[in-house]
Design a protein around this motif. Structure first.
Motif, PDB file in Angstrom:
ATOM      1  N   GLY A 121      39.781  48.115  28.984  1.00  0.00           N
ATOM      2  CA  GLY A 121      39.625  47.282  27.940  1.00  0.00           C
ATOM      3  C   GLY A 121      38.169  46.483  28.493  1.00  0.00           C
ATOM      4  O   GLY A 121      37.626  46.717  29.602  1.00  0.00           O
ATOM      5  N   PRO A 122      37.757  45.510  27.526  1.00  0.00           N
ATOM      6  CA  PRO A 122      36.694  44.612  28.009  1.00  0.00           C
ATOM      7  C   PRO A 122      36.780  43.775  29.192  1.00  0.00           C
ATOM      8  O   PRO A 122      37.875  43.231  29.526  1.00  0.00           O
ATOM      9  N   GLY A 123      35.940  43.899  30.005  1.00  0.00           N
ATOM     10  CA  GLY A 123      36.015  43.173  31.349  1.00  0.00           C
ATOM     11  C   GLY A 123      36.994  43.976  32.386  1.00  0.00           C
ATOM     12  O   GLY A 123      37.059  43.329  33.400  1.00  0.00           O
ATOM     13  N   GLY A 124      37.226  45.302  31.889  1.00  0.00           N
ATOM     14  CA  GLY A 124      38.078  45.949  32.805  1.00  0.00           C
ATOM     15  C   GLY A 124      37.018  46.795  33.999  1.00  0.00           C
ATOM     16  O   GLY A 124      35.929  46.480  33.829  1.00  0.00           O
ATOM     17  N   GLY A 125      37.948  47.510  34.582  1.00  0.00           N
ATOM     18  CA  GLY A 125      37.203  48.289  35.758  1.00  0.00           C
ATOM     19  C   GLY A 125      38.065  48.594  37.055  1.00  0.00           C
ATOM     20  O   GLY A 125      39.130  48.245  36.864  1.00  0.00           O
ATOM     21  N   TRP A 126      37.219  49.063  37.890  1.00  0.00           N
ATOM     22  CA  TRP A 126      38.156  49.318  39.149  1.00  0.00           C
ATOM     23  C   TRP A 126      37.739  47.951  40.099  1.00  0.00           C
ATOM     24  O   TRP A 126      36.861  47.307  40.191  1.00  0.00           O
ATOM     25  N   VAL A 127      38.905  47.819  40.920  1.00  0.00           N
ATOM     26  CA  VAL A 127      38.670  46.706  41.954  1.00  0.00           C
ATOM     27  C   VAL A 127      39.699  47.171  42.897  1.00  0.00           C
ATOM     28  O   VAL A 127      40.592  47.810  42.966  1.00  0.00           O
ATOM     29  N   LEU A 128      39.345  46.612  44.252  1.00  0.00           N
ATOM     30  CA  LEU A 128      40.294  46.943  45.562  1.00  0.00           C
ATOM     31  C   LEU A 128      41.549  46.335  45.254  1.00  0.00           C
ATOM     32  O   LEU A 128      41.667  45.212  44.825  1.00  0.00           O
ATOM     33  N   ALA A 129      42.586  47.049  45.704  1.00  0.00           N
ATOM     34  CA  ALA A 129      43.994  46.627  45.618  1.00  0.00           C
ATOM     35  C   ALA A 129      44.490  45.828  47.015  1.00  0.00           C
ATOM     36  O   ALA A 129      45.370  45.012  47.035  1.00  0.00           O
ATOM     37  N   ARG A 130      43.594  46.126  48.071  1.00  0.00           N
ATOM     38  CA  ARG A 130      43.969  45.408  49.274  1.00  0.00           C
ATOM     39  C   ARG A 130      42.578  44.838  49.701  1.00  0.00           C
ATOM     40  O   ARG A 130      41.677  45.522  49.494  1.00  0.00           O
ATOM     41  N   GLU A 131      42.762  44.226  50.918  1.00  0.00           N
ATOM     42  CA  GLU A 131      41.624  43.760  51.701  1.00  0.00           C
ATOM     43  C   GLU A 131      41.135  44.861  52.578  1.00  0.00           C
ATOM     44  O   GLU A 131      41.791  45.837  52.820  1.00  0.00           O
ATOM     45  N   LEU A 132      39.810  45.181  52.640  1.00  0.00           N
ATOM     46  CA  LEU A 132      39.127  45.943  53.631  1.00  0.00           C
ATOM     47  C   LEU A 132      39.638  46.063  54.896  1.00  0.00           C
ATOM     48  O   LEU A 132      39.718  47.239  55.580  1.00  0.00           O
ATOM     49  N   SER A 133      40.037  44.958  55.526  1.00  0.00           N
ATOM     50  CA  SER A 133      40.722  45.108  56.866  1.00  0.00           C
ATOM     51  C   SER A 133      42.060  45.633  56.655  1.00  0.00           C
ATOM     52  O   SER A 133      42.588  46.251  57.787  1.00  0.00           O
ATOM     53  N   GLU A 134      42.783  46.083  55.521  1.00  0.00           N
ATOM     54  CA  GLU A 134      43.838  46.850  55.510  1.00  0.00           C
ATOM     55  C   GLU A 134      43.745  48.294  55.119  1.00  0.00           C
ATOM     56  O   GLU A 134      44.510  48.909  54.970  1.00  0.00           O
ATOM     57  N   ILE A 135      42.393  48.627  54.938  1.00  0.00           N
ATOM     58  CA  ILE A 135      42.253  49.947  54.690  1.00  0.00           C
ATOM     59  C   ILE A 135      41.275  50.645  55.486  1.00  0.00           C
ATOM     60  O   ILE A 135      40.443  50.287  56.100  1.00  0.00           O
ATOM     61  N   SER A 136      41.935  51.900  56.232  1.00  0.00           N
ATOM     62  CA  SER A 136      40.967  52.597  57.074  1.00  0.00           C
ATOM     63  C   SER A 136      40.329  53.981  56.595  1.00  0.00           C
ATOM     64  O   SER A 136      40.675  54.317  55.328  1.00  0.00           O
ATOM     65  N   LEU A 137      39.463  54.460  57.443  1.00  0.00           N
ATOM     66  CA  LEU A 137      39.113  55.534  56.889  1.00  0.00           C
ATOM     67  C   LEU A 137      39.651  56.659  56.662  1.00  0.00           C
ATOM     68  O   LEU A 137      39.936  57.634  55.568  1.00  0.00           O
ATOM     69  N   LEU A 138      40.723  56.815  57.451  1.00  0.00           N
ATOM     70  CA  LEU A 138      41.958  57.784  57.331  1.00  0.00           C
ATOM     71  C   LEU A 138      42.715  57.481  55.976  1.00  0.00           C
ATOM     72  O   LEU A 138      43.070  58.514  55.222  1.00  0.00           O
TER      73      LEU A 138
END
Length: 149
Positions: free
Chosen positions: A58-75
């Motif tokens: 909907g309006p104003g919708g879209g994709w956003v991170l679910a976790r902090e970058l420090s919690e996400i690895s390349l793996l």
């Protein structure tokens, strides 16, 4: 053979998502990557299933991170993309009858397995926050934002 660039492209998108305050639409991301919004939605759906991003319609919708970058690895991102093969080389015949080919296959498989384990361990050690920190260092060295980011 064509390279699979999904990992680098999604890492690029995720670090950008962290830098922006508003949600990123599939259309905006597709424009940034020079691809189709349907491809973006399909790819990000895998990341959503792994808890890396969320989406709102909907309006104003879209994709956003679910976790902090420090919690996400390349793996984490690699796995969310379906753990694509890291190497474009392999053996010719998995069920070779020739003893020479069997010896070749065993050594190639062993070397590739060892190399893959090393790469995946390194991927596990690198957090997206490390990428963002490197980006911010480069941005500061450049003197700020330009249209070429």
């Amino acid at each position: 053979m064509r390279l699979d660039s999904r990992l680098s492209r999604m890492l690029h998108v995720l670090v950008h998502m962290d830098s922006h305050e508003q949600r990123a639409t599939s259309e905006t991301i597709a424009g940034m990557l020079g691809t189709n919004p349907t491809v973006v939605r399909r790819t990000l759906a895998g990341l959503r299933e792994h808890g890396i991003v969320t989406a709102e319609r909907g309006p104003g919708g879209g994709w956003v991170l679910a976790r902090e970058l420090s919690e996400i690895s390349l793996l984490d991102v690699h796995r969310a993309l379906g753990s694509p093969s890291l190497f474009a080389i392999g053996v010719a015949d998995r069920k070779a009858k020739c003893l020479v080919e069997q010896a070749v296959n065993e050594r190639i498989d062993s070397a590739l397995a060892e190399a893959e384990a090393t790469v995946l361990a390194r991927f596990a050690a690198i957090k997206l926050a490390d990428l963002a920190a490197d980006f911010h260092r480069r941005l500061k060295a450049r003197g700020g934002w330009t249209h070429e980011l």
